[in-house]
Structure formats: structure tokens, C-alpha cells
Design a protein around this motif. Structure first.
Motif, PDB file in Angstrom:
ATOM      1  N   GLU A  85       2.336  44.774  37.217  1.00  0.00           N
ATOM      2  CA  GLU A  85       3.082  46.020  37.029  1.00  0.00           C
ATOM      3  C   GLU A  85       4.546  45.966  37.476  1.00  0.00           C
ATOM      4  O   GLU A  85       5.324  46.865  37.159  1.00  0.00           O
ATOM      5  CB  GLU A  85       2.383  47.163  37.760  1.00  0.00           C
ATOM      6  N   SER A  86       4.965  44.924  38.205  1.00  0.00           N
ATOM      7  CA  SER A  86       6.351  44.891  38.677  1.00  0.00           C
ATOM      8  C   SER A  86       6.733  43.481  39.091  1.00  0.00           C
ATOM      9  O   SER A  86       5.869  42.615  39.310  1.00  0.00           O
ATOM     10  CB  SER A  86       6.552  45.827  39.871  1.00  0.00           C
ATOM     11  N   ALA A  87       8.043  43.268  39.228  1.00  0.00           N
ATOM     12  CA  ALA A  87       8.536  41.959  39.663  1.00  0.00           C
ATOM     13  C   ALA A  87       8.038  41.634  41.065  1.00  0.00           C
ATOM     14  O   ALA A  87       7.607  40.514  41.355  1.00  0.00           O
ATOM     15  CB  ALA A  87      10.062  41.949  39.628  1.00  0.00           C
ATOM     16  N   GLU A  88       8.096  42.639  41.944  1.00  0.00           N
ATOM     17  CA  GLU A  88       7.677  42.418  43.335  1.00  0.00           C
ATOM     18  C   GLU A  88       6.191  42.062  43.407  1.00  0.00           C
ATOM     19  O   GLU A  88       5.793  41.128  44.118  1.00  0.00           O
ATOM     20  CB  GLU A  88       7.952  43.668  44.164  1.00  0.00           C
ATOM     21  N   ALA A  89       5.388  42.810  42.647  1.00  0.00           N
ATOM     22  CA  ALA A  89       3.942  42.594  42.692  1.00  0.00           C
ATOM     23  C   ALA A  89       3.562  41.245  42.092  1.00  0.00           C
ATOM     24  O   ALA A  89       2.710  40.526  42.632  1.00  0.00           O
ATOM     25  CB  ALA A  89       3.225  43.730  41.959  1.00  0.00           C
ATOM     26  N   PHE A  90       4.210  40.889  40.976  1.00  0.00           N
ATOM     27  CA  PHE A  90       3.850  39.614  40.342  1.00  0.00           C
ATOM     28  C   PHE A  90       4.337  38.426  41.180  1.00  0.00           C
ATOM     29  O   PHE A  90       3.632  37.421  41.315  1.00  0.00           O
ATOM     30  CB  PHE A  90       4.418  39.537  38.931  1.00  0.00           C
ATOM     31  N   THR A  91       5.519  38.559  41.752  1.00  0.00           N
ATOM     32  CA  THR A  91       6.011  37.492  42.626  1.00  0.00           C
ATOM     33  C   THR A  91       5.094  37.332  43.834  1.00  0.00           C
ATOM     34  O   THR A  91       4.838  36.204  44.294  1.00  0.00           O
ATOM     35  CB  THR A  91       7.456  37.796  43.088  1.00  0.00           C
ATOM     36  N   ALA A  92       4.572  38.437  44.321  1.00  0.00           N
ATOM     37  CA  ALA A  92       3.623  38.372  45.442  1.00  0.00           C
ATOM     38  C   ALA A  92       2.348  37.628  45.033  1.00  0.00           C
ATOM     39  O   ALA A  92       1.780  36.873  45.835  1.00  0.00           O
ATOM     40  CB  ALA A  92       3.282  39.776  45.917  1.00  0.00           C
ATOM     41  N   THR A  93       1.911  37.826  43.801  1.00  0.00           N
ATOM     42  CA  THR A  93       0.732  37.102  43.309  1.00  0.00           C
ATOM     43  C   THR A  93       1.022  35.606  43.245  1.00  0.00           C
ATOM     44  O   THR A  93       0.193  34.785  43.667  1.00  0.00           O
ATOM     45  CB  THR A  93       0.332  37.626  41.908  1.00  0.00           C
ATOM     46  N   LEU A  94       2.193  35.247  42.737  1.00  0.00           N
ATOM     47  CA  LEU A  94       2.571  33.834  42.685  1.00  0.00           C
ATOM     48  C   LEU A  94       2.624  33.239  44.097  1.00  0.00           C
ATOM     49  O   LEU A  94       2.141  32.129  44.338  1.00  0.00           O
ATOM     50  CB  LEU A  94       3.919  33.670  41.994  1.00  0.00           C
ATOM     51  N   GLN A  95       3.204  33.984  45.044  1.00  0.00           N
ATOM     52  CA  GLN A  95       3.317  33.500  46.419  1.00  0.00           C
ATOM     53  C   GLN A  95       1.940  33.347  47.051  1.00  0.00           C
ATOM     54  O   GLN A  95       1.687  32.377  47.788  1.00  0.00           O
ATOM     55  CB  GLN A  95       4.176  34.463  47.243  1.00  0.00           C
ATOM     56  N   ALA A  96       1.046  34.284  46.766  1.00  0.00           N
ATOM     57  CA  ALA A  96      -0.313  34.200  47.318  1.00  0.00           C
ATOM     58  C   ALA A  96      -1.042  32.969  46.785  1.00  0.00           C
ATOM     59  O   ALA A  96      -1.810  32.331  47.515  1.00  0.00           O
ATOM     60  CB  ALA A  96      -1.090  35.469  46.971  1.00  0.00           C
ATOM     61  N   LEU A  97      -0.791  32.620  45.530  1.00  0.00           N
ATOM     62  CA  LEU A  97      -1.396  31.411  44.966  1.00  0.00           C
ATOM     63  C   LEU A  97      -0.846  30.167  45.664  1.00  0.00           C
ATOM     64  O   LEU A  97      -1.595  29.244  45.998  1.00  0.00           O
ATOM     65  CB  LEU A  97      -1.120  31.334  43.463  1.00  0.00           C
ATOM     66  N   LYS A  98       0.460  30.154  45.918  1.00  0.00           N
ATOM     67  CA  LYS A  98       1.053  29.022  46.624  1.00  0.00           C
ATOM     68  C   LYS A  98       0.490  28.922  48.042  1.00  0.00           C
ATOM     69  O   LYS A  98       0.153  27.824  48.512  1.00  0.00           O
ATOM     70  CB  LYS A  98       2.575  29.174  46.662  1.00  0.00           C
ATOM     71  N   ASP A  99       0.373  30.063  48.709  1.00  0.00           N
ATOM     72  CA  ASP A  99      -0.174  30.075  50.069  1.00  0.00           C
ATOM     73  C   ASP A  99      -1.623  29.616  50.104  1.00  0.00           C
ATOM     74  O   ASP A  99      -2.090  29.097  51.125  1.00  0.00           O
ATOM     75  CB  ASP A  99      -0.063  31.482  50.665  1.00  0.00           C
ATOM     76  N   ALA A 100      -2.319  29.800  48.978  1.00  0.00           N
ATOM     77  CA  ALA A 100      -3.719  29.376  48.896  1.00  0.00           C
ATOM     78  C   ALA A 100      -3.851  27.892  48.571  1.00  0.00           C
ATOM     79  O   ALA A 100      -4.971  27.383  48.434  1.00  0.00           O
ATOM     80  CB  ALA A 100      -4.455  30.206  47.845  1.00  0.00           C
ATOM     81  N   GLY A 101      -2.713  27.212  48.416  1.00  0.00           N
ATOM     82  CA  GLY A 101      -2.732  25.765  48.180  1.00  0.00           C
ATOM     83  C   GLY A 101      -2.625  25.346  46.732  1.00  0.00           C
ATOM     84  O   GLY A 101      -2.791  24.160  46.422  1.00  0.00           O
ATOM     85  N   VAL A 102      -2.347  26.303  45.844  1.00  0.00           N
ATOM     86  CA  VAL A 102      -2.181  25.947  44.438  1.00  0.00           C
ATOM     87  C   VAL A 102      -0.840  25.245  44.267  1.00  0.00           C
ATOM     88  O   VAL A 102       0.203  25.760  44.691  1.00  0.00           O
ATOM     89  CB  VAL A 102      -2.229  27.208  43.539  1.00  0.00           C
TER      90      VAL A 102
END
Length: 424
Positions: A169-186
Motif C-alpha cells: 500500500e505504500s513506499a514505506e510499507a513495501f520497503t519495510a517488507t524488503l528490509q524484513a526479508l533481508k533481516d531474515a537472511g534472504v
């Protein structure tokens, strides 16, 4: 039976056979379709030929996509050697009209095809129209979409109850999803074609459209605040690269490989890669996956799209007979009415009765992303636009270094604006 009768009977059969042969029209066809959609188009052609045996036969040739195809069409039409029918990108229509190599599609043609303009989305139909005249019949729209690995996002707790990625729904929310994936080791939260600015034009133009921006206004490129909107789009994507959220200097095949191998959790790519995913999954070589409309990074959902369409060349010095034109129009009408199978190539059929059918609504992932047709934008109507056109070439030069952190977005936009307006 006397010899004279036998001769007469044989002669009569010969006349009937000759008449039958003469009645069959051959439609010489050129396309640029390869890969999954090329395979499916060949199947459609085979089905058409089987159903029209003795009446119409398609003689099809597949040529190289992009500049080679369009150059060959131009030179062939000039000497009367272009095909009877060809596939054509809607984005290339303005240049083709300027070159005088396309025939107009008339009201009588619509009637002969058994189709109606009202069966088509107005934006899609407008994309093949120039100065109030129509020069092609849309066969599909083929936008870009967001592919995602349901297994990886599910394990990271990043799927909604509907099985969609969180943060659309937003740049902030989608960037947070990308960051969460990186933090999860992706390794690569997003796989992007960052080594090919021609391809990235689709994503960047979509993000401009999400701000209500346009590339050309009254013949001027990046007029008013449109330069700022292009800079905003580039800044978001460059920011993802800088934060390690998307792949750098990645070409098209490598991007697909990153996603299908599971190294990239998501990928922005064309709907034409749906067959790749379907085929791999049917062979047990792919994870659970999905494809959805692009995230709303700015104010409104908008996605860049082009359209494969059917066009009739204007062969110089070679007038098409009424019988040949009737055969060509029979082909186009049949293809539209049978385009549900074309949807298995990932494309969204342009013919409304197909996309409104229950069979299409049950087709996945197509039905999930097909609603984006309400939010599509096409190339600006200029001979400079279109697949492998000058606009793509200019912007590509600056997109690659900008997206890979080697050029400032503001500097890139200023250079793009100057070079594009120099083309006019």
C-alpha cells in the motif's frame, strides 16, 4: 463405363479440385513471439489451420524481436513484400503511421471480424489509434507485475491472510517488507533487471504514473513537475539498491534465475514469464509462487503496459484483394474469440468477452492481476516511443548507473530531459 465418360468424370473432379484449391486463401503471417508465448501462438495457429482447412491457411514465420523485426517490416512494406498480417506493439503504432506502413482498420473490418470496439478497454483501443484512425486490433495487454515466493514470505511472516505480500500500500510499507526479508537472511529481497535500462523503463514509468506524471506533455518531454516525478521514481529504486534490498547490475536472464532459484524473494517482471513459472512448477522444480499488481509506491495504483496487436501492412504497389482481406480479418476475429488460451502465456486478453468469462476468472495467477487493466498507462503517442525506440535508448543510458548507485538521480533526470527534447 466407356472411356469418354471416364475422361469426363476425371476432368470434372479435376475442375472441382482446382476450384477448391483456388478458394483457399493463404495468409502470410509474421510475428516476433518466442519462448512460452511463441509456443502458445504456434498452437493457436495450428488450431486455426485445422478448423479452416480448405478455406484459409496461415503461413507463419517468427522473426527476431525488437529492432530487427520492425526494420524488416519497414523495408519489406516499401517494396511490397511485407506479410498479409503481423503482430505489432501498440507502442510502435505512431512511428509506423508516420512511415506509412500500416493499413487503417475500418468499421467494415470490425463487422467482418465479428468484433466490436465496445468489446475492448478504451485505453487499450486508444493505444492503437492515431489521429482518430485505428491501425491495429489489440490482442492482449502485457504489463509488468510483482512475482513473489510464497514459501519465503510465509516463513518470514510477510503474507496477508489472502496470501499476498504485506506492504503493497505504500513506499514505506513495501520497503519495510524488503528490509524484513533481508533481516531474515534472504540474499536478494528483490530481483531487478538493473543492468538493462530498456527493461527498467517499464518500472520507472509505472512509478511516474503513480504520481500522476507523464513523460510527454504537448510535445515537450518532462515538462513542469514531471522531471521531479521521474527523479522521485529513480530515488526510490536507487535507495533499494543502496540498502542492499535489490540485485545490482543484473541482466534479464540472471534476474529470472535469481527468482526461480529462490535466491530472490520477489521480482518485477512481465506477465510473459508466467509460462516459465507454470512449467517449472508442473515439473516439481519451483516453490509456491504468486503474481500481483505492482505495489503503490506513490499516490495511486498505476502500471505500464504495452499491447501485442494485429496489424495489416500497407504493401507499396501490391493491393490486397477482397478475398485476401476477408481471410486476414477471419484470422484476427478468430484469434480474439479464442484468446483464452493466449492467457496461459500470462498475457491479459484484450477481447472483453474472454476476460469476462468464468473460465478466465478462474485462471490463476491471471485473475489476480488482471484488475490492473483499470490502472494501465501506455507509452506517449510519438514516433520516438515504443519498443527499442529512441526514448528507450536515451533513458536506458542513465537508468543503469543511477539504479546501481553510480549517478545522482537529479543529474540523470536533467541529462534525460535535455537529450529527449533534443530529439524533437
Amino acid at each position: 463405363m466407356n472411356a469418354v465418360w471416364r475422361f469426363g468424370a476425371v476432368a470434372g473432379v479435376a475442375v472441382l479440385m482446382a476450384g477448391s484449391a483456388a478458394a483457399q486463401e493463404t495468409v502470410v503471417w509474421w510475428d516476433f513471439l518466442s519462448g512460452g508465448d511463441g509456443v502458445r501462438m504456434k498452437q493457436l495457429i495450428e488450431q486455426f489451420n485445422a478448423e479452416h482447412q480448405g478455406e484459409v491457411v496461415i503461413d507463419a514465420t517468427t522473426l527476431e524481436w525488437g529492432t530487427p523485426f520492425y526494420s524488416k517490416v519497414q523495408t519489406s512494406a516499401a517494396v511490397g513484400e511485407a506479410p498479409d498480417l503481423m503482430t505489432y506493439h501498440a507502442s510502435r503504432i505512431p512511428l509506423a503511421v508516420q512511415q506509412g506502413i500500416l493499413q487503417e482498420i475500418t468499421a467494415a473490418d470490425w463487422e467482418a471480424m465479428g468484433l466490436s470496439p465496445s468489446d475492448y478497454d478504451p485505453a487499450t483501443l486508444d493505444a492503437v489509434t492515431s489521429d482518430g484512425k485505428q491501425y491495429a486490433v489489440p490482442f492482449d495487454t502485457h504489463p509488468i507485475v510483482l512475482y513473489y515466493n510464497k514459501d519465503v514470505l510465509g516463513e518470514a511472516g510477510l503474507l496477508t491472510e489472502d496470501g499476498l505480500p504485506k506492504g503493497l500500500e505504500s513506499a514505506e510499507a513495501f520497503t519495510a517488507t524488503l528490509q524484513a526479508l533481508k533481516d531474515a537472511g534472504v540474499q536478494f529481497p528483490m530481483g531487478s533487471v538493473t543492468a538493462d535500462g530498456n527493461f527498467m523503463f517499464r518500472t520507472i514509468y509505472s512509478l511516474m504514473g503513480q504520481q500522476g506524471g507523464e513523460l510527454m506533455t504537448d510535445g515537450e518531454f518532462l515538462a513542469g513537475d514531471n522531471a521531479e516525478k521521474l527523479q522521485n521514481a529513480l530515488s526510490v529504486l536507487a535507495g533499494w539498491t543502496e540498502a542492499g534490498l535489490q540485485s545490482t547490475y543484473t541482466d534479464y536472464p540472471a534476474t529470472v534465475a535469481l527468482f526461480t532459484s529462490g535466491e530472490a524473494a520477489m521480482m518485477i517482471n512481465g506477465v510473459w514469464e508466467v509460462p516459465t513459472m507454470m512449467d517449472l512448477q508442473s515439473q516439481g522444480q519451483l516453490f509456491e509462487w504468486g503474481a500481483v499488481e505492482l505495489p503503490v509506491i506513490f499516490e495511486q495504483p498505476t502500471t505500464y503496459a504495452d499491447s501485442h496487436s494485429f496489424a495489416i501492412p500497407a504493401n507499396q504497389g501490391k493491393e490486397m484483394t477482397p478475398e485476401k482481406r476477408a481471410a486476414v480479418l477471419e484470422v484476427v476475429g478468430w484469434m480474439a474469440k479464442n484468446s483464452l488460451f493466449w492467457a496461459t502465456a500470462g498475457h491479459i486478453p484484450a477481447y472483453g468477452p474472454v476476460t469476462q468469462s468464468e473460465d478466465y476468472k478462474a485462471m490463476q495467477p491471471n485473475a489476480t492481476y488482471s484488475a490492473l487493466t483499470a490502472n494501465m498507462i501506455f507509452d506517449p503517442k510519438t514516433p520516438l516511443a515504443g519498443v527499442a525506440g529512441p526514448i528507450f535508448d536515451v533513458m536506458s543510458t542513465y537508468f543503469v548507473p543511477t539504479l546501481n548507485g553510480e549517478m545522482d538521480p537529479a543529474e540523470a533526470v536533467e541529462a534525460i530531459r535535455e537529450e529527449l527534447n533534443d530529439l524533437n
